[in-house]
Design a protein around this motif. Sequence first.
Motif, PDB file in Angstrom:
ATOM      1  N   ILE A 187       0.852  -1.190   0.000  1.00  0.00           N
ATOM      2  CA  ILE A 187       0.000   0.000   0.000  1.00  0.00           C
ATOM      3  C   ILE A 187       0.885   1.236   0.000  1.00  0.00           C
ATOM      4  O   ILE A 187       2.053   1.193   0.413  1.00  0.00           O
ATOM      5  CB  ILE A 187      -0.953   0.035   1.214  1.00  0.00           C
ATOM      6  CG1 ILE A 187      -0.170  -0.118   2.522  1.00  0.00           C
ATOM      7  CG2 ILE A 187      -2.028  -1.026   1.095  1.00  0.00           C
ATOM      8  CD1 ILE A 187      -1.027   0.005   3.781  1.00  0.00           C
ATOM      9  N   GLN A 188       0.331   2.356  -0.476  1.00  0.00           N
ATOM     10  CA  GLN A 188       1.065   3.614  -0.458  1.00  0.00           C
ATOM     11  C   GLN A 188       0.089   4.775  -0.461  1.00  0.00           C
ATOM     12  O   GLN A 188      -1.045   4.655  -0.933  1.00  0.00           O
ATOM     13  CB  GLN A 188       2.017   3.735  -1.652  1.00  0.00           C
ATOM     14  CG  GLN A 188       1.340   3.775  -2.999  1.00  0.00           C
ATOM     15  CD  GLN A 188       2.328   4.039  -4.135  1.00  0.00           C
ATOM     16  OE1 GLN A 188       2.288   5.077  -4.770  1.00  0.00           O
ATOM     17  NE2 GLN A 188       3.208   3.080  -4.391  1.00  0.00           N
ATOM     18  N   SER A 189       0.525   5.895   0.082  1.00  0.00           N
ATOM     19  CA  SER A 189      -0.276   7.118   0.048  1.00  0.00           C
ATOM     20  C   SER A 189       0.032   7.877  -1.226  1.00  0.00           C
ATOM     21  O   SER A 189       1.077   7.677  -1.853  1.00  0.00           O
ATOM     22  CB  SER A 189       0.016   7.994   1.267  1.00  0.00           C
ATOM     23  OG  SER A 189       1.385   8.349   1.309  1.00  0.00           O
ATOM     24  N   VAL A 190      -0.884   8.748  -1.623  1.00  0.00           N
ATOM     25  CA  VAL A 190      -0.684   9.607  -2.792  1.00  0.00           C
ATOM     26  C   VAL A 190      -0.612  11.037  -2.267  1.00  0.00           C
ATOM     27  O   VAL A 190      -1.560  11.791  -2.339  1.00  0.00           O
ATOM     28  CB  VAL A 190      -1.811   9.432  -3.824  1.00  0.00           C
ATOM     29  CG1 VAL A 190      -1.525  10.243  -5.085  1.00  0.00           C
ATOM     30  CG2 VAL A 190      -1.965   7.962  -4.185  1.00  0.00           C
ATOM     31  N   GLU A 191       0.529  11.364  -1.681  1.00  0.00           N
ATOM     32  CA  GLU A 191       0.679  12.673  -1.052  1.00  0.00           C
ATOM     33  C   GLU A 191       0.609  13.790  -2.070  1.00  0.00           C
ATOM     34  O   GLU A 191       0.260  14.914  -1.743  1.00  0.00           O
ATOM     35  CB  GLU A 191       1.992  12.721  -0.277  1.00  0.00           C
ATOM     36  CG  GLU A 191       1.993  13.682   0.904  1.00  0.00           C
ATOM     37  CD  GLU A 191       2.258  15.110   0.494  1.00  0.00           C
ATOM     38  OE1 GLU A 191       1.964  16.008   1.290  1.00  0.00           O
ATOM     39  OE2 GLU A 191       2.748  15.329  -0.622  1.00  0.00           O
ATOM     40  N   SER A 192       0.908  13.485  -3.325  1.00  0.00           N
ATOM     41  CA  SER A 192       0.904  14.523  -4.355  1.00  0.00           C
ATOM     42  C   SER A 192      -0.433  14.633  -5.054  1.00  0.00           C
ATOM     43  O   SER A 192      -0.523  15.179  -6.140  1.00  0.00           O
ATOM     44  CB  SER A 192       2.005  14.257  -5.391  1.00  0.00           C
ATOM     45  OG  SER A 192       1.813  12.992  -5.998  1.00  0.00           O
ATOM     46  N   ASP A 193      -1.498  14.109  -4.427  1.00  0.00           N
ATOM     47  CA  ASP A 193      -2.858  14.285  -4.942  1.00  0.00           C
ATOM     48  C   ASP A 193      -3.071  15.757  -5.271  1.00  0.00           C
ATOM     49  O   ASP A 193      -2.764  16.628  -4.467  1.00  0.00           O
ATOM     50  CB  ASP A 193      -3.847  13.845  -3.862  1.00  0.00           C
ATOM     51  CG  ASP A 193      -5.289  13.815  -4.351  1.00  0.00           C
ATOM     52  OD1 ASP A 193      -6.047  13.046  -3.766  1.00  0.00           O
ATOM     53  OD2 ASP A 193      -5.636  14.549  -5.280  1.00  0.00           O
ATOM     54  N   THR A 250      -5.944  10.278  -0.737  1.00  0.00           N
ATOM     55  CA  THR A 250      -5.964   9.051  -1.519  1.00  0.00           C
ATOM     56  C   THR A 250      -4.923   8.048  -1.037  1.00  0.00           C
ATOM     57  O   THR A 250      -3.788   8.401  -0.742  1.00  0.00           O
ATOM     58  CB  THR A 250      -5.707   9.374  -2.999  1.00  0.00           C
ATOM     59  OG1 THR A 250      -6.614  10.389  -3.420  1.00  0.00           O
ATOM     60  CG2 THR A 250      -5.889   8.146  -3.857  1.00  0.00           C
ATOM     61  N   LEU A 251      -5.336   6.778  -0.965  1.00  0.00           N
ATOM     62  CA  LEU A 251      -4.426   5.665  -0.731  1.00  0.00           C
ATOM     63  C   LEU A 251      -4.582   4.681  -1.880  1.00  0.00           C
ATOM     64  O   LEU A 251      -5.647   4.576  -2.487  1.00  0.00           O
ATOM     65  CB  LEU A 251      -4.733   4.964   0.590  1.00  0.00           C
ATOM     66  CG  LEU A 251      -4.488   5.745   1.879  1.00  0.00           C
ATOM     67  CD1 LEU A 251      -4.802   4.872   3.081  1.00  0.00           C
ATOM     68  CD2 LEU A 251      -3.063   6.245   1.966  1.00  0.00           C
ATOM     69  N   CYS A 252      -3.506   3.975  -2.180  1.00  0.00           N
ATOM     70  CA  CYS A 252      -3.535   2.979  -3.242  1.00  0.00           C
ATOM     71  C   CYS A 252      -2.858   1.710  -2.762  1.00  0.00           C
ATOM     72  O   CYS A 252      -2.047   1.733  -1.824  1.00  0.00           O
ATOM     73  CB  CYS A 252      -2.821   3.477  -4.499  1.00  0.00           C
ATOM     74  SG  CYS A 252      -3.600   4.916  -5.276  1.00  0.00           S
ATOM     75  N   GLY A 253      -3.185   0.604  -3.421  1.00  0.00           N
ATOM     76  CA  GLY A 253      -2.554  -0.659  -3.088  1.00  0.00           C
ATOM     77  C   GLY A 253      -2.481  -1.559  -4.299  1.00  0.00           C
ATOM     78  O   GLY A 253      -3.277  -1.431  -5.238  1.00  0.00           O
TER      79      GLY A 253
END
Length: 511
Positions: free
Chosen positions: A258-264, A281-284
């Motif tokens: 999993i990872q965050s999308v800090e640059s949303d 946003t989070l993605c996996g």
Amino acid sequence: MNKQYFASLVVALPLLLSPTFAAAQSKETYSVGAPQLCTLDAVGQVDCIISRGYERLTPPTNLPNLIAVTVGDAHACGITMDGAPVCWGGNFFGQLNIPNIDASLVKINAGSNHTCAIDSAGEAFCWGLNTNQQLDVPAGARFLEIDAVDNSTCGILTNGDITCWTTDNSRAYERLEGPYTDLDTAFGIVCGLTESGSIECFLSGQRTIDSPNGGPYIDIAANFNAVCGLLTDGTLDCSINDSAASSEYPVGEQFLSIQSVESDSGNTRIRNGVRLTTGTTLCGQRLDGEIDCWAEGRDFPDFDNLEPTAIDLINTVELYLDAKVYDTNAVEIFWTPLPTVVNGATVAGQPQVEIYRNGVLIDTVLARFSYFDRRAVTDATYQIRLVDDRGNAGDLSGLLSVNTTSRTVLFNGEPTNLDPISEPEPQSDVFTDETYVSIFDGFVLSWQVDEEFEELIDGYEVVVNGVPVGFTRSKLYVSLSDQGCVEIIAYGFDGSRIDNRRVARSSSNCT
């Protein structure tokens, strides 16, 4: 649940299908940012889905195979098979100006407008935007992990402690004693994964969120609303402080990482230097290799709609500047109101304006109508340039010369003729009631506006005895001098004069 599936970008990596994972899948095999999703296949070839209008971010055709890829707001970077850094995309803030690095890199991570990497010896290197000293790596420090976010950078030192460097108070932390094996940061929060598999988070400001405590965890991701971890079998577990969004998180489902999308991009909208929203946003990566994102921010790209737009605002609009001098430290600059339709096509998104004083970028604001410089200098030149909602930057405008002592205003050496005072008469009764309180020989003035119109208002000009004295975006104005008739004028984001309210300092008439 509003999900984005990217079935066409399945990463060809060995999948760990046993009930217990030895470790989370490497994050370096994929990266998700505001405008794009990039993955690496088994041989290191990059494949990216790019949101419409961001075609300039397409990887170069001669890009070598990579061992890692990372995505920012308007750029992307990677590490080649021989350990060299490579970047592509926009270079508005020096994101592509890679420093000389002799050693082989092993980790790389992009924030919104800067990137950091560490070599095999643990030395860190950063390049790009440095507004908050996010590039200033602590001297002599050596790292195991590094995380470049928006206006700060954090890393895990070789002894397992976490340290961060920034001048942003919302992200400034003292050294966090570990040992930690992984980290993730978001607005006002930094989280670390301990050797025992627990998650510890440290908050700043008004942040209140608990860490998940199921554990042990093998991967972590944090955003403004949640802290998530993957259990040893890849099951997602989250602590969520937004009950409305909790149903969007696929808690209980399995992921490789999993990872965050800090640059949303919802995270990068700037209004007078103040952040409007933060990334959510989070993605996996799922067991079958698909990349799944959830709890998308309001501006998260619609990867399902990749049709190109027919508008190029920044190369079409001719920018004309003018200014109003309030005092030696306060100048408001105005520019040509931006059209909503160009060449028959509707302008998409909300462009931004970069403000330059004496050749130095001092702020980035939404493209409304004006900018109030509270730190004006006696003799200054201003320029602006448009940056559209896709990050494309236009040419700098002509030179606006302002002398606050003589109150001389010239554009390209000629007297200005853009009259920022000749607005139409107010159309709406915006003001509701106000409080007017005297203090000593001055006054404090506060007012209220109808909430129906509040979101349309960019700010308020204060006029005393017919002379403009200041501009404020709060509903409060303080003066240390004894005044007579005060007028408050509400301005919209398009520069229109929405309404005005006159207030008497004493019993004298104010009409």
